[in-house]
Scaffold this active site. Structure first.
Site, short mmCIF file in Angstrom:
data_model
loop_
_atom_site.label_atom_id
_atom_site.label_comp_id
_atom_site.label_asym_id
_atom_site.label_seq_id
_atom_site.Cartn_x
_atom_site.Cartn_y
_atom_site.Cartn_z
N GLU B 41 3.08 7.39 11.80
CA GLU B 41 3.36 7.25 10.36
C GLU B 41 4.70 7.91 10.03
O GLU B 41 5.01 9.01 10.51
CB GLU B 41 2.23 7.95 9.59
CG GLU B 41 2.36 7.88 8.07
CD GLU B 41 1.15 8.51 7.36
OE1 GLU B 41 0.28 9.10 8.05
OE2 GLU B 41 1.08 8.40 6.12
N LYS B 110 0.45 1.31 2.84
CA LYS B 110 -0.76 2.15 2.87
C LYS B 110 -1.53 2.05 1.56
O LYS B 110 -0.97 2.30 0.49
CB LYS B 110 -0.35 3.59 3.15
CG LYS B 110 -1.49 4.56 3.41
CD LYS B 110 -0.92 5.95 3.80
CE LYS B 110 -2.00 6.90 4.27
NZ LYS B 110 -1.40 8.19 4.75
N CYS B 144 -3.12 5.96 8.90
CA CYS B 144 -3.75 7.28 8.77
C CYS B 144 -5.06 7.26 7.95
O CYS B 144 -6.04 6.72 8.40
CB CYS B 144 -2.74 8.27 8.20
SG CYS B 144 -3.21 10.02 8.35
#
Lengths: 262, 262
Positions: B41, B110, B144
């Site tokens: 990330e 995300k 994540c």
């Protein structure tokens, strides 16, 4: 609340003998301070008993439920146990929770049947979330394969379950479920999960034991081996609340993105 | 397809240096036969770089994307990497997959931002499932915290993802996610999951490494330690198909019972 996990296959085929095993375990559990005793899936009758499933199936308020209510009352603790439930011509794979006062608090019918054996012998239930209040916790009931579906456990978390009680009949080679998946379910849903298994060979199946009580931190507080065993662990309602504050999965969900799941 | 997991924090704050690290890793990965290199990330810029996030953010087809396309082409393998994406005045925490031919195959924003730091610096994306075809597999992208929501990964499984690529910035004390949750996600969804982390201290965060590639059997085929490392594992489309036959979670779901999730 202290919880006792009765990892045992009892005596497959004999309800009388299994009620004796449950009575004896309830005595030991109560002596150790437990407020709840959990027995495995189909503990009342045995699991791999073929057509005896239909013969031994009883209503949720049948004689065996009365016997469990009696032993719960005598020992002063709640009891959750798996059994084949008869409702007219229909047989379910069920789990029932009976209070220390002998009151039937909740009865759950397994919604996700596993493999041909279960599909041959049971009708699946249609109510995903069945709960009761006990020891300051909202207790949910689920059976074996049900817990392997993350959607299913999430539905309990969203409905407020703080302790998920899961009688199981977990077979080789699926040890991964007890060892890894149960702690992850507890962590991702911020709840306690009590997973209570059978042991040893029964018919075509070999049950792997490894009964586990995992907490909302993903830590297993009790983990049995592969033999008959009575293990204990505590579940603390305050820890569920604190853990949900620290780890806000339930708040951070984005339900609008999950439409494909339903 | 062989996959290389680049566990590295690069040089936070320097895009030029991070492109050099990526170039060098792509050379080693290609030499080892990898068809895909995955970086963590925010690898392009660093993660804990405060307001530099907005200053260094680039469009999905910006100069750095061209540089990644160039190095992917030179070394002959696909590259997935995290970066801050600028779209007008909006900044997303994104991951992009670029093919060995230098084609931008997929760009994901995300959807589940973690904590105050991310909410201060990014706008969440609104597309849950972003995929591309690569090496015979349907590859999905996620970042994540996204992977910690079982609903999110399930949406990928239902959309056919066979390899979920997850650049991450996983911090202490959440090692449990890498160690336990990633293998469970792979198992319960019958897919490969490549989880590629940063390492070491950066600003207020301490990244824990432990990058993992887990298979549909729940087995970790690659697992890094806590240091900078390039680790490899293979993903086999035929194994995904065989595993889904053997372990029919996706067929055995009961979507009608999951209504409370959405």
């Amino acid at each position: 609340m202290r919880i006792a996990l009765l990892q045992s296959s009892g005596r497959p085929g004999s309800v009388v003998e299994n009620l004796k095993v449950l009575d004896e375990a309830a005595g030991r559990a109560a002596a150790a301070g437990a407020g709840l005793l959990v027995a495995p899936e189909m503990f009342l009758t045995g699991y791999a008993i073929g057509d005896d499933i239909a013969h031994l199936a009883e209503p949720a308020d049948g004689d065996s439920a009365d016997a469990v209510a009696d032993l719960a009352g005598r020992h002063g603790l709640a009891v959750a146990y798996g059994y084949p439930e008869r409702d007219g011509e229909t047989v379910y794979n069920s789990a029932q929770l009976i209070s220390a006062d002998g009151v039937r608090l909740a009865n759950y019918r397994k919604t996700h049947l596993f493999g041909c054996f279960e599909r041959d012998h049971f009708t699946p239930g249609d109510q995903a979330v069945v709960q009761a209040e006990l020891g300051g916790l909202t207790v949910g009931l689920m059976i074996c394969y049900d817990v392997e579906f993350p959607e299913n456990v999430r539905a309990h978390a969203l409905a407020g379950t703080g302790l998920l009680v899961v009688p199981t009949a977990q077979m080789h080679p699926f040890q991964f479920v007890a060892e890894s998946m149960i702690p992850v379910r507890a962590f991702e849903n911020q709840m306690y999960v009590a997973y209570v298994n059978r042991v040893g060979r029964e018919g075509e199946f070999e049950f792997v034991g490894l009964s586990t009580l995992a907490g909302p931190d993903g830590v297993a507080r009790a983990r049995a081996g592969r033999e008959e065993e009575l293990v204990f662990a505590d579940a603390d309602p305050a820890f569920v609340a604190a853990s949900r504050e620290a780890n806000p999965y339930l708040k951070d969900r984005r339900p609008g993105l999950y439409g494909s799941l339903v």
